[in-house]
Write an enzyme that holds these catalytic residues in place. Structure first.
Site, PDB file in Angstrom:
ATOM      1  N   HIS A 154       0.829  -1.284   0.052  1.00 48.79           N
ATOM      2  CA  HIS A 154      -0.027   0.165   0.055  1.00 48.79           C
ATOM      3  C   HIS A 154       0.690   1.237  -0.171  1.00 48.79           C
ATOM      4  CE1 HIS A 154      -2.862   3.145   0.694  1.00 48.79           C
ATOM      5  NE2 HIS A 154      -2.090   3.553   1.877  1.00 48.79           N
ATOM      6  N   HIS A 159       1.309   5.177  -2.832  1.00 48.53           N
ATOM      7  CA  HIS A 159       1.711   6.720  -2.445  1.00 48.53           C
ATOM      8  C   HIS A 159       2.984   7.110  -3.324  1.00 48.53           C
ATOM      9  CE1 HIS A 159      -0.990   7.483   0.716  1.00 48.53           C
ATOM     10  NE2 HIS A 159      -0.610   6.314   1.169  1.00 48.53           N
ATOM     11  N   GLU A 200      -5.534   9.394   0.033  1.00 45.84           N
ATOM     12  CA  GLU A 200      -6.216   8.186   0.041  1.00 45.84           C
ATOM     13  C   GLU A 200      -7.292   7.657  -1.027  1.00 45.84           C
ATOM     14  OE1 GLU A 200      -4.273   5.889   1.414  1.00 45.84           O
ATOM     15  OE2 GLU A 200      -3.195   6.733   3.075  1.00 45.84           O
ATOM     16  N   SER A 219      -4.092   1.018  -4.500  1.00 46.45           N
ATOM     17  CA  SER A 219      -3.472  -0.133  -4.054  1.00 46.45           C
ATOM     18  C   SER A 219      -4.611  -1.203  -3.728  1.00 46.45           C
ATOM     19  CB  SER A 219      -2.593  -0.153  -2.776  1.00 46.45           C
ATOM     20  OG  SER A 219      -3.427   0.532  -1.875  1.00 46.45           O
TER      21      SER A 219
END
Ligand code: PHE
Ligand code: CO
Length: 302
Positions: A154, A159, A200, A219
């Site tokens: 993730h 990111h 997010e 993700s």
């Protein structure tokens, strides 16, 4: 960062280490944090012991990577697709140092390895100094589809590619500084919602239609399709105050997504001093995640 650290954020404005562990333990029903915190420095940074990853872990990374890579075209925003390609991380768990050097050349950010969730003031301090904390451990095979705490897949896959966009990179640094300030103004819960609905779970317009830039979606095997096509969720134009008033879901797909026109809008709209906004919003009830206010338009899907 994920749901749990967000939840912890709402409860730990006084953020020394004991409070951090106590809050996370409480939130996860007494379970201890998953990472190994025995070798952290004063910024919670550890060495990524790359040689310790097993062949099975690299194979699991490849499976995770391949599933997401198939879903990315036509769904992720351009900078994600381009940077992911340049990072060349499909063959196994990446070496943070190598990617960090590339990233530093592009936008002046570096990657630091962390054991897992870190206290708020530590996390925001890293962002404020253009350092992105990446968890070192990888999920177990049983957690292929769903993981409670953020893992290396993730944190890295979701990111890192976005940090190659200079405007987004500047925005995230400002977020870190803003969050340190918000801790003193009782505004962290509101800023947590902003992070959630942008970094997010954010969507962005493109000439070809909606695209994803949020790491939690990028993700995820299921939400990447859901967020762009499902009539069950709302898609609203990004508005700072609306976002900071809106509760979010931590155990299901989002019921509302907020859509930015471009990263410049995200940067510009979050630039003003939030102090008066925190004061004003504190007096209002937060909105449930599935609210459509009078006059609001759910963006139509193409
Ligand atoms: N402008 C915000 C403030 O003054 C800080 C901030 C910047 C918050 C960028 C989020 C993102 O508090
Ligand atoms: Co995250």
């Amino acid at each position: 960062m994920n749901a749990k650290v967000m939840e912890a954020s709402l409860n730990t404005t006084d953020s020394n280490t004991d409070d951090f562990f106590a809050a996370v333990a409480e939130k996860s029903d007494g379970a201890v944090l998953r990472g190994d915190y025995s070798k952290i420095d004063d910024q919670y940074v550890v060495r990524q012991d790359w040689d310790a990853y097993t062949p099975e872990q690299h194979a699991l990374w490849r499976r995770l990577y391949q599933r997401q890579a198939k879903l990315i075209p036509g769904r992720a925003c351009d900078v994600f697709i381009e940077s992911l390609e340049a990072l060349n991380i499909g063959d196994g768990i990446p070496r943070f140092e190598e990617s960090s050097a590339m990233l530093f050349k592009a936008t002046g950010w570096t990657l630091v390895a962390v054991p897992g969730l870190v206290p708020d003031h530590i996390f925001f301090g890293h962002l404020a100094n253009r350092r992105f904390p990446v968890t070192v451990w990888l999920r177990d095979p049983e957690e292929f589809d769903y993981i409670v705490e953020p893992d290396v897949f993730h944190d890295f896959f979701g990111h890192v590619p976005l940090l190659f966009n200079p405007i987004f990179a500047d925005h995230l640094q400002d977020y870190g500084k803003g969050a340190l300030k918000a801790m003193k103004l009782d505004g962290l819960g509101m800023l947590a919602r902003l992070y959630w609905y942008t970094v997010e779970f954010g969507l962005i317009q493109s000439p070809e239609g909606l695209r994803v830039y949020g790491a939690g979606i990028l993700s995820s095997g299921g939400e990447i399709e859901h967020c762009l096509t499902s009539p069950a969720s709302l898609r609203l134009p990004f508005d700072v105050e609306r976002v900071m008033r809106t509760l979010y879901k931590i155990d299901s797909y989002q019921e509302t997504y907020f859509v930015i026109n471009d990263f410049q809008q995200l940067f510009d709209d979050t630039a003003p001093d939030f102090t008066p906004i925190y004061a004003r919003l504190k007096a209002l009830e937060p909105l449930p995640a599935n609210t459509l206010l009078p006059g609001e338009a759910n963006l139509s899907l193409k």
